[in-house]
Design a protein around this motif. Structure first.
Motif, PDB file in Angstrom:
ATOM      1  N   LEU A   7       0.727  -1.222  -0.069  1.00 27.75           N
ATOM      2  CA  LEU A   7       0.151   0.178   0.032  1.00 27.75           C
ATOM      3  C   LEU A   7       0.902   1.418  -0.080  1.00 27.75           C
ATOM      4  O   LEU A   7       0.452   2.160  -0.641  1.00 27.75           O
ATOM      5  CB  LEU A   7      -0.860   0.025   1.249  1.00 27.75           C
ATOM      6  CG  LEU A   7      -1.975   1.250   1.389  1.00 27.75           C
ATOM      7  CD1 LEU A   7      -3.042   1.024   0.256  1.00 27.75           C
ATOM      8  CD2 LEU A   7      -2.677   0.959   2.586  1.00 27.75           C
ATOM      9  N   ARG A   8       1.999   1.130   0.934  1.00 22.56           N
ATOM     10  CA  ARG A   8       2.810   2.453   0.937  1.00 22.56           C
ATOM     11  C   ARG A   8       4.136   2.159   1.558  1.00 22.56           C
ATOM     12  O   ARG A   8       4.087   1.172   2.405  1.00 22.56           O
ATOM     13  CB  ARG A   8       2.224   3.503   1.887  1.00 22.56           C
ATOM     14  CG  ARG A   8       2.637   4.996   1.308  1.00 22.56           C
ATOM     15  CD  ARG A   8       1.930   5.380   0.093  1.00 22.56           C
ATOM     16  NE  ARG A   8       2.347   6.732  -0.393  1.00 22.56           N
ATOM     17  CZ  ARG A   8       1.411   7.708  -0.561  1.00 22.56           C
ATOM     18  NH1 ARG A   8       0.385   7.760  -0.260  1.00 22.56           N
ATOM     19  NH2 ARG A   8       2.154   9.002  -0.953  1.00 22.56           N
ATOM     20  N   VAL A   9       5.274   2.592   1.253  1.00 21.97           N
ATOM     21  CA  VAL A   9       6.471   2.540   1.852  1.00 21.97           C
ATOM     22  C   VAL A   9       6.876   3.748   2.618  1.00 21.97           C
ATOM     23  O   VAL A   9       6.964   4.709   1.798  1.00 21.97           O
ATOM     24  CB  VAL A   9       7.795   1.959   0.875  1.00 21.97           C
ATOM     25  CG1 VAL A   9       8.866   1.706   1.786  1.00 21.97           C
ATOM     26  CG2 VAL A   9       7.062   0.829   0.144  1.00 21.97           C
ATOM     27  N   VAL A  10       6.934   3.704   3.873  1.00 21.01           N
ATOM     28  CA  VAL A  10       7.351   4.700   4.627  1.00 21.01           C
ATOM     29  C   VAL A  10       8.872   4.749   5.325  1.00 21.01           C
ATOM     30  O   VAL A  10       9.363   3.559   5.522  1.00 21.01           O
ATOM     31  CB  VAL A  10       6.401   5.236   5.795  1.00 21.01           C
ATOM     32  CG1 VAL A  10       4.744   5.470   4.901  1.00 21.01           C
ATOM     33  CG2 VAL A  10       6.263   4.248   6.770  1.00 21.01           C
ATOM     34  N   ALA A  11       9.322   5.780   5.663  1.00 22.88           N
ATOM     35  CA  ALA A  11      10.761   5.880   6.131  1.00 22.88           C
ATOM     36  C   ALA A  11      10.908   6.409   7.471  1.00 22.88           C
ATOM     37  O   ALA A  11      10.095   7.178   7.777  1.00 22.88           O
ATOM     38  CB  ALA A  11      11.642   6.635   4.979  1.00 22.88           C
ATOM     39  N   LEU A  12      11.547   5.882   8.305  1.00 21.84           N
ATOM     40  CA  LEU A  12      11.873   6.200   9.692  1.00 21.84           C
ATOM     41  C   LEU A  12      12.978   7.133   9.995  1.00 21.84           C
ATOM     42  O   LEU A  12      13.928   6.760   8.926  1.00 21.84           O
ATOM     43  CB  LEU A  12      11.629   4.911  10.720  1.00 21.84           C
ATOM     44  CG  LEU A  12      12.961   4.250  10.581  1.00 21.84           C
ATOM     45  CD1 LEU A  12      14.366   4.044  10.996  1.00 21.84           C
ATOM     46  CD2 LEU A  12      12.647   2.538  10.580  1.00 21.84           C
TER      47      LEU A  12
END
Length: 295
Positions: free
Chosen positions: A233-238
């Protein structure tokens, strides 16, 4: 599943605010905010103070769906209220921001170069309560310290096993196998991790969407295959310990990767600021993180 929230997470422009510091990280988060440990005498007082901090952030005029797609909450935050509404309901009904919940119980001991998630026998009950509180998705964190293929494989296997339990409960899991930004073989770990993630993603069915939360890669756009994967669905970054400036600069070089920052979002906020200064500092952080996320 809320289809409007699903569409926002899949197609919206913006980033996810991570407001999910748990018992172990809360004292540090409060200290950075200007509230030292001698300001509270027990855990209940500590969690009340951190909820006040989160409430100030969430209710700020700078915290809107124009730039922020979702927010990750800690269990205590989910169970408390903001202006008379449970936090998830306030986020969605008043702000149009999709609520997520941190569901892991912390990290186990280092073995095979990684830290797996601790056992979580109460997860099923937590997922039931999350659905009742109108949570959309969840987040759970493991940590990779070394480029150990067996260790990284164990991390991904555990993440997807728990992820499937979360999907079965009607929620969207954010799978978070963090690669330590200080690792001497970070780039090698990322290569092993990507291969393992792709293998597990390919095994998911069409009705098993997941999100990924990853450290910003050493090689720009290294996670493009994950970002474009049909099951993601989505790739997010920390932010992983980078300052906001460092994190934004690195994030902006990775097309399609959006932020899910915690410390980098709140590093310039202080309990001692008046509302005008607080809101202005938050507005500046939100706009900078948003710009890096849509670059």
């Amino acid at each position: 599943m809320n289809e409007k929230q699903f569409d926002i997470m899949k197609n919206g422009k913006g980033f996810i605010a991570a407001l999910d510091q748990s018992g172990g990280s809360t004292p540090k988060a409060l200290a950075l905010y200007g509230i030292l440990e001698n300001s509270y005498s027990n855990e209940e007082e500590m969690f009340t103070l951190v909820h006040m901090m989160r409430t100030r952030i969430i209710t700020s005029p700078a915290f809107t769906s124009e730039h922020i797609l979702g927010a990750i909450l800690f269990e205590q935050t989910m169970d408390r209220k903001v202006e008379g509404l449970y936090t998830a309901d306030y986020l969605w009904e008043k702000k149009g921001i999709v609520p997520f919940l941190k569901v892991d119980k912390g990290l186990g001991e280092l073995a095979d170069g990684v830290q797996l998630m601790k056992p979580n026998p109460e997860l099923a009950d937590l997922l039931t309560r999350a659905k009742e509180k109108n949570i959309f998705g969840t987040k759970m964190r493991s940590v990779i310290k070394e480029a150990n293929p067996e260790g990284i494989k164990k991390v991904v296997v555990q993440q997807f096993e728990v992820g499937k339990q979360i999907i079965a409960a009607g929620l969207v899991p954010i799978i978070e196998p963090e690669v330590d930004i200080h690792s001497v073989d970070k780039e090698k770990s990322e290569a092993i991790l990507k291969a393992e993630l792709l293998r597990h993603l390919d095994s998911l069915s069409e009705n098993e969407p997941v999100m990924l939360k990853l450290s910003i890669p050493t090689v720009d756009n290294f996670y493009a295959e994950l970002i474009n994967h049909p099951k993601v669905l989505r790739v997010v970054a920390l932010s992983g310990g980078y300052t906001m400036e460092e994190a934004n600069e690195k994030l902006a070089r990775n097309h399609g990767l959006i932020a899910s920052f915690s410390r980098a979002l709140s590093e310039n906020l202080s309990a001692n600021q008046n509302d005008e200064a607080f809101n202005e500092a938050l507005k500046e952080a939100v706009q900078k993180i948003y710009a890096a996320s849509i670059a």
